[in-house]
Design a protein around this motif. Structure first.
Motif, PDB file in Angstrom:
ATOM      1  N   ARG A 120     -54.019 -54.317 -29.406  1.00  0.00           N
ATOM      2  CA  ARG A 120     -53.899 -53.495 -28.768  1.00  0.00           C
ATOM      3  C   ARG A 120     -55.478 -53.619 -27.506  1.00  0.00           C
ATOM      4  O   ARG A 120     -56.457 -54.083 -28.435  1.00  0.00           O
TER       5      ARG A 120
ATOM      6  N   GLY B 296     -56.730 -48.777 -24.434  1.00  0.00           N
ATOM      7  CA  GLY B 296     -55.633 -47.838 -23.740  1.00  0.00           C
ATOM      8  C   GLY B 296     -54.986 -47.409 -24.691  1.00  0.00           C
ATOM      9  O   GLY B 296     -54.587 -45.758 -24.576  1.00  0.00           O
ATOM     10  N   SER B 297     -55.352 -47.902 -25.421  1.00  0.00           N
ATOM     11  CA  SER B 297     -53.839 -47.434 -26.893  1.00  0.00           C
ATOM     12  C   SER B 297     -54.389 -46.903 -27.884  1.00  0.00           C
ATOM     13  O   SER B 297     -53.958 -45.153 -28.477  1.00  0.00           O
TER      14      SER B 297
ATOM     15  N   TRP C 162     -57.636 -45.545 -35.612  1.00  0.00           N
ATOM     16  CA  TRP C 162     -57.279 -46.097 -34.918  1.00  0.00           C
ATOM     17  C   TRP C 162     -57.025 -47.923 -35.093  1.00  0.00           C
ATOM     18  O   TRP C 162     -58.430 -48.213 -35.412  1.00  0.00           O
TER      19      TRP C 162
ATOM     20  N   GLN D  31     -50.019 -39.112 -31.708  1.00  0.00           N
ATOM     21  CA  GLN D  31     -49.507 -39.057 -32.593  1.00  0.00           C
ATOM     22  C   GLN D  31     -50.333 -39.042 -34.520  1.00  0.00           C
ATOM     23  O   GLN D  31     -49.593 -38.031 -35.511  1.00  0.00           O
TER      24      GLN D  31
ATOM     25  N   ARG E 195     -55.836 -43.789 -26.611  1.00  0.00           N
ATOM     26  CA  ARG E 195     -56.501 -42.165 -25.530  1.00  0.00           C
ATOM     27  C   ARG E 195     -54.324 -42.022 -25.815  1.00  0.00           C
ATOM     28  O   ARG E 195     -53.622 -41.359 -26.248  1.00  0.00           O
ATOM     29  N   LYS E 196     -53.982 -43.016 -26.404  1.00  0.00           N
ATOM     30  CA  LYS E 196     -52.175 -43.301 -26.330  1.00  0.00           C
ATOM     31  C   LYS E 196     -52.016 -42.360 -27.075  1.00  0.00           C
ATOM     32  O   LYS E 196     -50.931 -41.762 -27.625  1.00  0.00           O
ATOM     33  N   THR E 197     -52.614 -42.889 -28.428  1.00  0.00           N
ATOM     34  CA  THR E 197     -52.100 -42.887 -29.569  1.00  0.00           C
ATOM     35  C   THR E 197     -53.152 -41.478 -30.183  1.00  0.00           C
ATOM     36  O   THR E 197     -52.026 -41.184 -31.529  1.00  0.00           O
TER      37      THR E 197
END
Ligand code: NAP
Length: 331
Positions: free
Chosen positions: A109, A112-113, A104, A120, A115-117
């Motif tokens: 960032r 939280g990103s 990652w 993808q 978990r969000k990404t």
């Protein structure tokens, strides 16, 4: 031994645990920054490779015994992850056959990103699961502790198997280790630059802390971006064809590494192997099983040779000679 130095392709290759996890890998993995397809900044470092060449590099690496591949979100904005997945499918592999490490990218960032990404990442990997998920760089808008909380959530949700970091100094690595320990998880690895021409981790506390805490060092740029193969010393014109950033970076380093390359050449000739294979062999054996390495490849022959570098042993004297020589050169 073969002249092209696949070196006894069916030889049994040792497996090492990544930190205190159950994940086992060969001492050499395949780095895949080269699969960025020349996108953005990456194009100033690596030329674009065709899908056919990428597929062949992956297949040859696996046939040579390599059991894992390192990629990242940021390599070509997902192009490397997608290329790895496509190549694994082309080689007839399924999820779980090959250990996959990805990363990652934290810049600008928050945690939280993470978990969000993750969706993808998994989409790009097209059915191949993530064994090792790493924080690519120390720069982030969140604390290390918040990042480790997010990573631990992903482990608990079954989205990844283990957590690693990259480019972390000893202090940050200890903080990451402690934060994960509070969630009952080990910090598996720290991916850092380490090779015969760059031994900073031996002096800045990273290697010592990793050994103390049982964290595996994943050595990136183990060939100093190709310099330790000796090819740019043998043919000074060759660098002219390489993208701008690497050409500039390596040109400065050629002269000061002449004596080391001469020693590597000499030892390679004695073993009937290639110069770069000696450099990789030193790296994966100099600290027992504490270090594994992920050379990148832009040609099929690189993949063959790099996997072959796991299949012979340097003598104690040879290891020491390289150690002494490189200690005088490294920053
Ligand atoms: P490297 O592995 O030291 O060098 C790779 C380059 O060396 C190849 O592209 C090729 O250059 C040349 N090469 C490789 N094997 C060869 C062989 N057997 N014979 C002749 N030339 C050979 O450097 P790297 O790509 O920077 O690092 C490896 C991997 O580490 C990357 O793919 C990436 O996965 C990872 N990495 C991580 C970070 C991080 O911040 N975590 C940073 C850098 C790299 P040519 O293409 O010019 O022929």
């Amino acid at each position: 031994m073969t002249q092209d130095t696949g070196i006894g392709a069916d030889q049994k290759i040792e497996r090492r645990k990544i930190g205190r996890t159950a994940i086992e890998v060969t001492p050499i993995g395949l780095g895949s920054w080269q699969f960025s397809q020349g996108q953005g900044f990456h194009g100033y470092v690596w030329s674009a490779l065709s899908d056919k060449v990428t597929d062949e590099i992956v297949r040859t690496s696996l046939e040579g015994g390599i059991s894992w591949i390192d990629t990242a979100e940021v390599y070509g904005k997902g192009r490397s992850e997608r290329g790895v997945a496509r190549a694994l499918k082309a080689a007839g592999k399924h999820s779980g056959d090959v250990v996959i490490a990805t990363k990652w990218f934290p810049m600008l960032r928050t945690a939280g990103s993470i978990r969000k990404t993750i969706g993808q990442r998994l989409l790009n990997l097209d059915g191949f699961s993530i064994d090792l998920y790493q924080i690519h760089q120390p720069w982030s808008l969140s604390t290390v502790e918040a990042e480790m909380e997010a990573m631990a959530d992903l482990v608990e949700a079954g989205k990844i198997r283990a957590v690693g970091v990259s480019n972390f100094d000893a202090d940050r690595m200890r903080r990451a280790h402690a934060a994960l320990a509070r969630r009952g998880l080990p910090l598996a690895s720290n991916q850092v630059k380490y090779n015969l021409l760059d031994r900073r981790i031996e002096r800045n506390g990273v290697l010592a802390a990793a050994r103390e805490l049982g964290i595996t060092i994943i050595a990136y740029s183990p060939l100093e971006m190709g310099l330790l193969t000796g090819k740019f010393h043998r043919d000074r014109g060759l660098l002219e064809s390489r993208p701008f950033f690497r050409r500039t970076f390596l040109t400065k380093r050629i002269q000061r590494s002449v004596s080391l390359i001469a020693a590597l050449d000499e030892i390679a000739a004695l073993h009937g192997v290639k110069t770069g294979q000696v450099a990789l062999n030193w790296l994966i054996n100099v600290h027992g099983d504490a270090v594994v390495a992920i050379p990148g490849a832009s040609k099929v022959e690189h993949a063959l040779q790099n996997s072959g570098s796991m299949k012979f042993r340097l003598s104690g004297e040879e290891m020491q000679r390289l150690d002494d020589l490189s200690s005088r050169l490294t920053p």
